[in-house]
Design a protein around this motif. Structure first.
Motif, PDB file in Angstrom:
ATOM      1  N   THR A  23      -8.303  -2.152   2.936  1.00  0.00           N
ATOM      2  CA  THR A  23      -7.809  -2.090   1.557  1.00  0.00           C
ATOM      3  C   THR A  23      -7.718  -3.492   0.975  1.00  0.00           C
ATOM      4  O   THR A  23      -8.096  -3.731  -0.179  1.00  0.00           O
ATOM      5  CB  THR A  23      -6.434  -1.394   1.496  1.00  0.00           C
ATOM      6  OG1 THR A  23      -6.508  -0.120   2.130  1.00  0.00           O
ATOM      7  CG2 THR A  23      -5.981  -1.198   0.052  1.00  0.00           C
ATOM      8  N   CYS A  33       0.819  -1.209   0.000  1.00  0.00           N
ATOM      9  CA  CYS A  33       0.000   0.000   0.000  1.00  0.00           C
ATOM     10  C   CYS A  33       0.853   1.259   0.000  1.00  0.00           C
ATOM     11  O   CYS A  33       0.593   2.207  -0.762  1.00  0.00           O
ATOM     12  CB  CYS A  33      -0.925   0.003   1.223  1.00  0.00           C
ATOM     13  SG  CYS A  33      -2.276  -1.196   1.161  1.00  0.00           S
ATOM     14  N   PHE A  37      -6.710   4.321  -2.453  1.00  0.00           N
ATOM     15  CA  PHE A  37      -7.655   3.777  -1.474  1.00  0.00           C
ATOM     16  C   PHE A  37      -7.032   3.846  -0.079  1.00  0.00           C
ATOM     17  O   PHE A  37      -7.644   4.320   0.876  1.00  0.00           O
ATOM     18  CB  PHE A  37      -8.020   2.328  -1.824  1.00  0.00           C
ATOM     19  CG  PHE A  37      -9.167   1.775  -1.022  1.00  0.00           C
ATOM     20  CD1 PHE A  37     -10.432   1.687  -1.569  1.00  0.00           C
ATOM     21  CD2 PHE A  37      -8.994   1.343   0.297  1.00  0.00           C
ATOM     22  CE1 PHE A  37     -11.503   1.192  -0.823  1.00  0.00           C
ATOM     23  CE2 PHE A  37     -10.041   0.843   1.046  1.00  0.00           C
ATOM     24  CZ  PHE A  37     -11.305   0.768   0.479  1.00  0.00           C
ATOM     25  N   TYR A  38      -5.790   3.389   0.022  1.00  0.00           N
ATOM     26  CA  TYR A  38      -5.091   3.409   1.310  1.00  0.00           C
ATOM     27  C   TYR A  38      -4.915   4.842   1.818  1.00  0.00           C
ATOM     28  O   TYR A  38      -5.166   5.136   2.997  1.00  0.00           O
ATOM     29  CB  TYR A  38      -3.729   2.721   1.159  1.00  0.00           C
ATOM     30  CG  TYR A  38      -2.883   2.744   2.409  1.00  0.00           C
ATOM     31  CD1 TYR A  38      -3.163   1.907   3.472  1.00  0.00           C
ATOM     32  CD2 TYR A  38      -1.786   3.614   2.512  1.00  0.00           C
ATOM     33  CE1 TYR A  38      -2.381   1.929   4.630  1.00  0.00           C
ATOM     34  CE2 TYR A  38      -1.004   3.641   3.651  1.00  0.00           C
ATOM     35  CZ  TYR A  38      -1.304   2.796   4.699  1.00  0.00           C
ATOM     36  OH  TYR A  38      -0.535   2.815   5.847  1.00  0.00           O
TER      37      TYR A  38
END
Length: 677
Positions: free
Chosen positions: A352, A84, A104-105
């Motif tokens: 995630t 990530c 997203f992270y």
């Protein structure tokens, strides 16, 4: 996890041979150090095998349990965290795998933006509910909420037809309960009453945090509790949901409309984005008959309140800090005994992975999976299948005709191991850094669309239901397949060395491959044929003998307790049968190894002792009292203690290895010992 400083000792490594040129570290055998030798094995093998580790590693305040699963998950989380962070730091092209993972992270880690947004990411959905002013609008809102993975009023999904496994069908099931299981609304033990009393208070607090006045929040919570209790009263118990035949009722839309005259299902399926529905499989018809009356019993305004709660409950973890913390307090602290939240990075890493695991898996396979993983897993799996065939041939309670069918089904089991040959296409999902909640919703919408796109199409039997970085496994009766993801190849405590065969066959062979294959022959799986169809392949006499044997395991587990609450032997029997079959098959496979045949002593332990200790290691899990009670209420898996002590109490070789004598807690008389496969 609060033992991160000891990761050097408990780090996880793949089962691979390390070059002789590398300096070998001093090996600490976990089978020896995990033990609590103050406990006699015949008294409680679970705590004998694992109690030493439990004493050194109490449950962290941010977890509901600790043990082998937590160790493995912490290592996987650190690997995913690296994926990530590297993705977030990369100048990745928009729409690329790394851009989606990284953004997203990053959106989840931006707590300032999340707190500033409050519940605004849900404003469009709230507006749709507020706009409802008649019954047709209510049904439209219910359908729409399902498309964003909320679950009001009932359950719905597209999946394989149990009787025609090559076809995807529409399924309707009981649902709509914020507490998940119907027994939470009716059982009167102390813990359940505590949860039932806390639930309306939690709902009221959540409504206040979304801006509702206090008195309105209290009355809304009381209303929803009443509505959900009514839905629960018409829901089947956990054990009643296990019978695939009794939960299979295929109907035409006309028949379904007759069952629920208030609901036009052609319109409802259109609301669910399903076009040209011709039939549906209804799990629990009595629930839908009652739901029809409940829909009319309460006002449109009542249902709008219910729908808002369902929406908030679905997305609470992705909203501002106060809402997230209240959600954590009820579902984690009250229901599971977890005292504090995990570090934010860990929560976001896990989310995630949950949302974009298909993308993360592609990176994980390239960067963290040792060469030869698939081959090693298949080797162990095929060995277990071979000994299974031998066991079936030698069964003294099964006729030759049924043995032929059982062996055919066994030979047809597909083994999906390691990682898929093709990945799902998530190119249509748009992810950016602006809103964590909206990113989660975007993935939910993609997942729903991916699911319903299957309707009307042949079943894709190559599809995977897990990611390679998921430490778990499954058996799918409709495909007659097992799936063992890649990370099952890792074993805690072995740094750069091949575990001995006792461990390989106790953990990977017995508790994984043996367990999952046995699911094909448990109380549910035994009702499906080699092609995955609900189809009776047994003679009447053989099936009666099988049911008599499964009744013994139900009786055995009904006697086990967590606090003052008995294990539900009926609801857990499938997993208990699989555990027993797994440890037996793992042992049979282990008997073929050089270690067993030469009676090699390792760490002062005979091969037999090492095998059963390894099986105990596979379920080395201690949990909070609250989470154990929740598990008894709502899970088809028995608590870890009984997944060890229960099966082993039926195995003569275990009795011999650890001198289990009559009168000891681990001893069962011959007449009560369960031997199925």
């Amino acid at each position: 996890m609060k033992i991160m400083s000891k990761m050097a000792v408990y780090s996880l490594v793949a089962i691979s041979v390390v070059s002789c040129a590398k300096k070998q570290q001093e090996f600490v055998d976990p089978l020896l150090t995990n033990r609590d030798t103050t406990i006699i094995p015949s008294e409680d093998f679970f705590h004998y095998a694992n109690g030493g580790w439990f004493k050194k590693h109490p449950i962290p305040s941010s977890e509901k349990s600790n043990g082998i699963f937590r160790m493995i998950q912490d290592t996987i989380n650190n690997q995913i965290k690296n994926i990530c962070i590297k993705s977030a730091e990369a100048e990745a092209p928009k729409g690329s795998l790394k851009q989606k993972i990284g953004d997203f992270y990053a959106s989840g880690m931006d707590s300032i933006a999340i707190d500033k947004a409050g519940i605004s990411p849900l404003k469009n959905e709230i507006a749709k509910i507020d706009a409802v002013n008649d019954f047709a609008g209510l049904l439209q809102a219910i359908g729409h909420l399902h498309t964003i993975e909320a679950s009001p009023a009932f359950g719905f999904y597209v999946g394989q037809d149990d009787k025609i496994s090559s076809k995807n069908a529409l399924f309707l099931t009981q649902g709509g309960l914020g507490l998940g299981q119907r027994d939470y609304y009716f059982e009167n033990d102390e813990n359940t009453k505590k949860i039932r009393e806390a639930y309306p208070k939690h709902m009221a607090k959540m409504f206040e945090l979304t801006g509702m006045p206090q008195q309105k929040a209290l009355s809304s919570a009381t209303l929803i509790m009443k509505m959900e209790t009514e839905l629960a009263s018409h829901s089947r118990k956990l054990e009643a949901l296990r019978d695939p035949i009794q939960n299979y009722h295929k109907m035409s839309l006309a028949a379904l409309n007759a069952l629920t005259p208030s609901i036009d299902w052609k319109v409802m399926f259109s609301n669910l984005n399903i076009k040209q529905a011709d039939s549906v499989i209804v799990g629990q018809p009595e629930f839908f008959k009652a739901l029809d009356g409940t829909l009319k019993k309460y006002s449109i305004e009542d249902w709008k309140t219910y729908l808002k709660w369902d929406l908030y409950n679905t997305y609470a973890s992705y909203l501002d800090k106060k809402i997230e913390e209240q959600n954590f307090y009820f579902f984690s602290t009250v229901m599971n005994g977890i005292k504090e939240q995990k570090p934010r990075w860990k929560r976001i890493v896990e989310e995630t992975d949950s949302a974009l695991g298909e993308l993360i898996g592609q990176v994980y396979v390239k960067e963290y999976l040792p060469e030869g993983t698939k081959e090693k897993l298949l080797e162990i799996g095929n060995t277990i299948r071979d000994v299974y065939a031998v066991r079936i041939k030698k069964l003294d309670w099964m006729s030759e005709a049924t043995k032929v069918m059982a062996l055919n089904k066994l030979s047809k089991i597909v083994m999906k191991v390691g990682y898929p040959d093709k990945w799902k296409d998530m190119s249509s999902v748009t992810i950016d850094k602006t809103s964590y909640c909206k990113n989660v919703m975007a993935v939910h919408i993609w997942e729903y669309q991916y699911m319903i796109a299957k309707y009307g199409k042949p079943v894709d039997r190559t599809e995977w239901g897990m990611y390679p970085q998921t430490y778990n496994a499954y058996y799918n009766p409709s495909n007659n397949e097992i799936c063992v993801p890649a990370c099952n190849i890792i074993v805690p405590g072995f740094e750069g060395r091949m575990p001995d065969d006792a461990i390989l066959y106790g953990i990977i062979g017995g508790s994984t491959f043996g367990h999952e294959i046995t699911h094909g022959f448990d109380d549910q799986g035994s009702q499906y044929d080699d092609k995955g169809n609900l189809n009776n392949w047994w003679t009447k006499e053989d099936y009666a003998k099988f049911k008599a044997k499964t009744a013994l395991i139900v009786k055995q587990f009904n006697q086990y307790k967590i606090g003052d609450k008995n294990i539900n032997g009926e609801a857990t029997q499938g997993e208990n049968i699989a555990d027993l079959g797994g440890v037996v098959m793992g042992y049979e496979a282990f008997k073929k190894t050089k270690q067993f045949k030469t009676k090699e002593i390792i760490g002062g332990l005979t091969p037999e002792k090492r095998y059963f200790l390894a099986y105990g290691y596979a379920w080395m899990v201690q949990a909070t009292k609250e989470s154990l009670l929740q598990q008894v209420m709502s899970d088809v898996h028995s608590p870890a203690q009984f997944r060890i002590n229960g099966p082993l109490a039926n195995i003569p070789e275990f009795y011999k290895a650890f001198s289990i004598k009559p009168g000891s807690p681990m001893y069962q008389p011959d007449s009560l010992r369960v031997s199925i496969w």
